[in-house]
Design a protein around this motif. Structure first.
Motif, PDB file in Angstrom:
ATOM      1  N   SER A  49       5.900   3.042  -9.947  1.00 28.67           N
ATOM      2  CA  SER A  49       4.495   2.740  -9.684  1.00 28.67           C
ATOM      3  C   SER A  49       4.228   1.297 -10.063  1.00 28.67           C
ATOM      4  CB  SER A  49       3.576   3.647 -10.502  1.00 28.67           C
ATOM      5  OG  SER A  49       3.779   5.003 -10.208  1.00 28.67           O
ATOM      6  N   CYS A  50       3.285   0.685  -9.371  1.00 29.68           N
ATOM      7  CA  CYS A  50       2.864  -0.675  -9.697  1.00 29.68           C
ATOM      8  C   CYS A  50       1.358  -0.753  -9.510  1.00 29.68           C
ATOM      9  CB  CYS A  50       3.570  -1.684  -8.812  1.00 29.68           C
ATOM     10  SG  CYS A  50       2.962  -3.373  -9.012  1.00 29.68           S
ATOM     11  N   ALA A  51       0.658  -0.969 -10.611  1.00 30.80           N
ATOM     12  CA  ALA A  51      -0.797  -1.028 -10.575  1.00 30.80           C
ATOM     13  C   ALA A  51      -1.270  -2.460 -10.729  1.00 30.80           C
ATOM     14  CB  ALA A  51      -1.375  -0.167 -11.689  1.00 30.80           C
ATOM     15  N   ALA A  52      -2.154  -2.862  -9.827  1.00 34.04           N
ATOM     16  CA  ALA A  52      -2.743  -4.194  -9.895  1.00 34.04           C
ATOM     17  C   ALA A  52      -4.109  -4.099 -10.570  1.00 34.04           C
ATOM     18  CB  ALA A  52      -2.888  -4.777  -8.504  1.00 34.04           C
ATOM     19  N   SER A  53      -4.404  -5.063 -11.424  1.00 36.03           N
ATOM     20  CA  SER A  53      -5.697  -5.074 -12.108  1.00 36.03           C
ATOM     21  C   SER A  53      -6.169  -6.512 -12.279  1.00 36.03           C
ATOM     22  CB  SER A  53      -5.585  -4.396 -13.477  1.00 36.03           C
ATOM     23  OG  SER A  53      -4.690  -5.113 -14.309  1.00 36.03           O
ATOM     24  N   GLY A  54      -7.447  -6.629 -12.605  1.00 37.51           N
ATOM     25  CA  GLY A  54      -8.006  -7.961 -12.813  1.00 37.51           C
ATOM     26  C   GLY A  54      -9.025  -8.303 -11.747  1.00 37.51           C
ATOM     27  N   ASN A  55      -9.109  -9.571 -11.448  1.00 36.66           N
ATOM     28  CA  ASN A  55     -10.091 -10.087 -10.500  1.00 36.66           C
ATOM     29  C   ASN A  55      -9.575  -9.940  -9.071  1.00 36.66           C
ATOM     30  OD1 ASN A  55     -12.357 -11.349  -9.555  1.00 36.66           O
ATOM     31  ND2 ASN A  55     -11.594 -13.420  -9.911  1.00 36.66           N
ATOM     32  N   ILE A  56      -9.799  -8.761  -8.489  1.00 40.59           N
ATOM     33  CA  ILE A  56      -9.264  -8.440  -7.173  1.00 40.59           C
ATOM     34  C   ILE A  56     -10.390  -8.202  -6.185  1.00 40.59           C
ATOM     35  CG2 ILE A  56      -7.904  -6.791  -5.829  1.00 40.59           C
ATOM     36  CD1 ILE A  56      -6.314  -6.225  -8.423  1.00 40.59           C
ATOM     37  N   PHE A  57     -10.381  -8.945  -5.062  1.00 40.90           N
ATOM     38  CA  PHE A  57     -11.303  -8.668  -3.974  1.00 40.90           C
ATOM     39  C   PHE A  57     -10.647  -7.748  -2.957  1.00 40.90           C
ATOM     40  CE2 PHE A  57     -14.662  -9.044  -1.030  1.00 40.90           C
ATOM     41  CZ  PHE A  57     -14.118  -9.243   0.220  1.00 40.90           C
ATOM     42  N   SER A  58      -9.434  -8.096  -2.545  1.00 36.20           N
ATOM     43  CA  SER A  58      -8.691  -7.249  -1.609  1.00 36.20           C
ATOM     44  C   SER A  58      -7.203  -7.496  -1.771  1.00 36.20           C
ATOM     45  CB  SER A  58      -9.114  -7.521  -0.163  1.00 36.20           C
ATOM     46  OG  SER A  58      -8.754  -8.828   0.227  1.00 36.20           O
ATOM     47  N   ILE A  59      -6.428  -6.472  -1.428  1.00 37.24           N
ATOM     48  CA  ILE A  59      -4.969  -6.570  -1.489  1.00 37.24           C
ATOM     49  C   ILE A  59      -4.410  -6.452  -0.080  1.00 37.24           C
ATOM     50  CG2 ILE A  59      -2.847  -5.610  -2.427  1.00 37.24           C
ATOM     51  CD1 ILE A  59      -4.435  -4.535  -4.767  1.00 37.24           C
ATOM     52  N   ASN A  60      -3.638  -7.419   0.321  1.00 35.88           N
ATOM     53  CA  ASN A  60      -2.995  -7.381   1.628  1.00 35.88           C
ATOM     54  C   ASN A  60      -1.669  -6.625   1.509  1.00 35.88           C
ATOM     55  OD1 ASN A  60      -5.166  -8.893   2.743  1.00 35.88           O
ATOM     56  ND2 ASN A  60      -4.217 -10.762   1.984  1.00 35.88           N
ATOM     57  N   ALA A  61      -0.593  -7.247   1.879  1.00 35.94           N
ATOM     58  CA  ALA A  61       0.703  -6.577   1.830  1.00 35.94           C
ATOM     59  C   ALA A  61       1.165  -6.360   0.394  1.00 35.94           C
ATOM     60  CB  ALA A  61       1.738  -7.408   2.578  1.00 35.94           C
ATOM     61  N   MET A  62       1.928  -5.297   0.216  1.00 37.01           N
ATOM     62  CA  MET A  62       2.558  -4.998  -1.075  1.00 37.01           C
ATOM     63  C   MET A  62       4.017  -4.674  -0.811  1.00 37.01           C
ATOM     64  SD  MET A  62      -0.439  -2.699  -2.870  1.00 37.01           S
ATOM     65  CE  MET A  62      -0.082  -3.191  -4.562  1.00 37.01           C
ATOM     66  N   SER A  63       4.869  -5.055  -1.730  1.00 34.96           N
ATOM     67  CA  SER A  63       6.307  -4.899  -1.512  1.00 34.96           C
ATOM     68  C   SER A  63       7.015  -4.546  -2.810  1.00 34.96           C
ATOM     69  CB  SER A  63       6.918  -6.205  -0.972  1.00 34.96           C
ATOM     70  OG  SER A  63       6.237  -6.688   0.155  1.00 34.96           O
TER      71      SER A  63
END
Length: 126
Positions: free
Chosen positions: A21-35
């Motif tokens: 698993s990989c969780a993104a956090s912080g100042n996020i407006f949108s996430i495009n591609a993930m790899s």
């Protein structure tokens, strides 16, 4: 500030399974591609699996390296800003440090930036 945190690595016997698993956090407006990338002992970092953004055609398009096709599955939960890598039928050659990558916009007008996790170790014993 944006942070990517991986989890789920470990030691497994050949033929076994792991789910990263990989969780993104912080100042996020949108996430495009993930790899997901990996770096084996003495090897260069290589792209293992990729999943497109919601707007990609076809929806949430995926790509896999030939070495993992049919054994690994990448998915994402946009509500949780999380990407997963389900790894089945693991082989000793899958051993390495697995890194997640995300292309993230921090504001509506920002140029998307590249962010990496710290890596999680996967060891497959024969």
């Amino acid at each position: 500030q944006v942070h990517l945190v991986e989890s789920g690595g470990g030691l497994v016997q050949a033929g076994g399974s792991l789910r990263l698993s990989c969780a993104a956090s912080g100042n996020i407006f949108s996430i495009n591609a993930m790899s997901w990338y990996r770096q084996g002992p003495g090897k260069q970092r290589e792209l293992v699996a990729h999943i497109g953004a919601d707007g990609s055609i076809p929806f949430g398009s995926t790509w896999y390296s030939d070495s993992v096709k049919g054994r690994f599955t990448i998915s994402r939960d946009n509500a949780k800003n999380t990407v997963y890598l389900q790894m089945n039928s693991l082989k000793p050659e899958d051993t390495g440090v697995y890194y997640c990558y995300a292309n993230i916009k921090t504001t509506p007008w920002a140029i998307p930036g590249s962010y990496w996790g710290q890596g999680t170790q996967v060891t497959v014993s024969s």
